[in-house]
Motif scaffolding. Structure first.
Motif, short mmCIF file in Angstrom:
data_model
loop_
_atom_site.label_atom_id
_atom_site.label_comp_id
_atom_site.label_asym_id
_atom_site.label_seq_id
_atom_site.Cartn_x
_atom_site.Cartn_y
_atom_site.Cartn_z
N THR A 1 -3.74 2.81 -2.24
CA THR A 1 -3.13 3.96 -2.92
C THR A 1 -2.05 4.56 -2.02
OG1 THR A 1 -4.87 5.38 -2.05
CG2 THR A 1 -5.13 4.61 -4.31
N GLY A 2 -1.02 5.10 -2.66
CA GLY A 2 0.10 5.69 -1.93
C GLY A 2 1.39 5.19 -2.53
N PRO B 1 -6.09 4.06 1.53
CA PRO B 1 -4.68 4.45 1.62
C PRO B 1 -3.83 3.30 2.15
CG PRO B 1 -6.02 5.71 3.18
CD PRO B 1 -6.94 4.78 2.46
N GLU C 1 -0.09 2.83 7.34
CA GLU C 1 1.05 3.66 7.73
C GLU C 1 2.30 2.87 8.05
OE1 GLU C 1 0.06 6.54 10.68
OE2 GLU C 1 -1.29 7.58 9.30
N GLU D 1 -8.89 11.46 -5.57
CA GLU D 1 -8.23 11.84 -4.30
C GLU D 1 -7.13 12.84 -4.64
OE1 GLU D 1 -8.99 11.02 -1.28
OE2 GLU D 1 -10.38 9.34 -1.56
N GLN E 1 -4.01 13.69 -2.17
CA GLN E 1 -3.06 12.58 -2.11
C GLN E 1 -2.28 12.49 -3.42
OE1 GLN E 1 -4.38 8.64 -2.93
NE2 GLN E 1 -3.21 7.73 -1.26
#
Ligand SMILES: Cc1ncc(C[n+]2csc(CCOP(=O)(O)OP(=O)(O)O)c2C)c(N)n1
Ligand code: SF4
Length: 282
Positions: A243-244, A217, A220, A173, A176
């Protein structure tokens, strides 16, 4: 304006075709170009391993050190010149195994470096022995009956030691990952980006497909300043791999705490050998 070509190096690359390291290298170039950091302002320190070869393939300052010892070198460099952007390119064996003690204390000291841990769950360079992040049960030539201990959890460990920036990326990715690297560099203090990276030659469990089926991901509504929420994510409750950015919270870095470095880096201070001589005589 800088482009990814400004970081290109002609050094011959012998990574296996399909290795996840290529995605990480591309994301690094795009992150550095995106931040407009000129090559002479960047130092990349590495230890030993396939991941640790990364600085060879980038046009900037580089220090290829010893196995597990990238963090002490990066710490010294940052203290000598805290205006330099210091990155560490390291493998899971290099960073969490051989260099585990340095990992722990660099976090505790809040050294302002960005650690890119290429986590392929195996010792790639030495041809496939289990690493600290190999999954329990994974068979290798050295562990034909499967790994008999549980895997090291770098995110949970970093969080519990007080790391101010903890993130997870995936080599597949790229956009990202590039954003995560930029955020890690912008963070003032220790930043860990654990990057999941397939080793196509020696890790037959954690393949590209295996990751694609699990990587998601982070939602949010995740609150990056909530340490307990970050720990919960890091410990995981199901098969998904978020992920993030797990956690982001700034506090004074090591060099911020040293009065003598408030005005200028150590490299700009006058060298006064007579003081050292007096000290030694004493
Ligand atoms: C002190 C020392 N111990 C062991 C080695 C042998 N060695 C070289 S690389 C490596 C493991 C590298 O694994 P990792 O850090 O996961 O990187 P990868 O090659 O998978 O990217 C080992 C054990 C060494 N070079 N030095
Ligand atoms: S052995 Fe694994 S980590 Fe090393 S270059 Fe090949 S695929 Fe990449």
């Amino acid at each position: 304006m800088l482009s990814t070509n400004d970081y290109h190096s002609d050094y011959p690359n012998h990574w296996c075709p399909g290795c996840g390291n290529f995605g990480i290298l591309d994301a690094m170039k795009s992150a550095l170009a995106g931040l407009g950091l000129s090559p002479e302002k960047i130092l990349i320190v590495s230890g030993i391993g396939q991941a640790a070869k990364t600085p060879h393939f980038l046009q900037c300052n580089c220090f290829h050190s010893l196995h597990g010892r990238a963090l002490p070198i990066a710490t010294g460099a940052k203290i000598a010149n805290h205006h330099m952007t210091v990155l560490v390119s390291t493998g899971d064996g290099d960073c969490y195994g051989e260099g585990g003690n340095h990992f722990m204390h660099a976090i505790r000291r809040n050294i302002d470096v960005t650690v890119l841990a290429h986590n392929n769950g195996v010792y790639g360079l030495t041809k496939g022995q289990a690493s600290p992040t190999s999954m329990e049960g994974m068979q290798t030539k050295m562990q034909p009956g499967g790994v008999i201990v549980g895997a090291f959890n770098p995110l949970a460990v970093a969080l519990s030691l007080g790391a101010g920036f903890v993130a997870r990326g995936f080599s597949g990715e790229g956009d990202q990952l590039s954003n995560l690297i930029q955020a890690g560099i912008r963070h003032r203090g220790f930043a860990l980006i654990d990057i999941l990276q397939p080793c196509v030659s020696f890790n037959r469990v954690n393949t590209h497909k295996w990751y694609k089926d699990r990587v998601v991901p982070i939602e949010e509504n995740h609150n990056e300043t909530d340490l307990i929420a970050a720990l919960r994510l890091a410990l995981g409750t199901d098969d998904r791999i978020p992920t993030g950015i797990y956690h982001r919270m700034e506090s004074p870095s090591y060099t911020d705490r040293i009065d003598k470095l408030k005005d200028k880096p150590l490299t700009d201070h006058r060298y006064r050998p007579e003081l050292l001589k007096a000290l030694l005589n004493d």
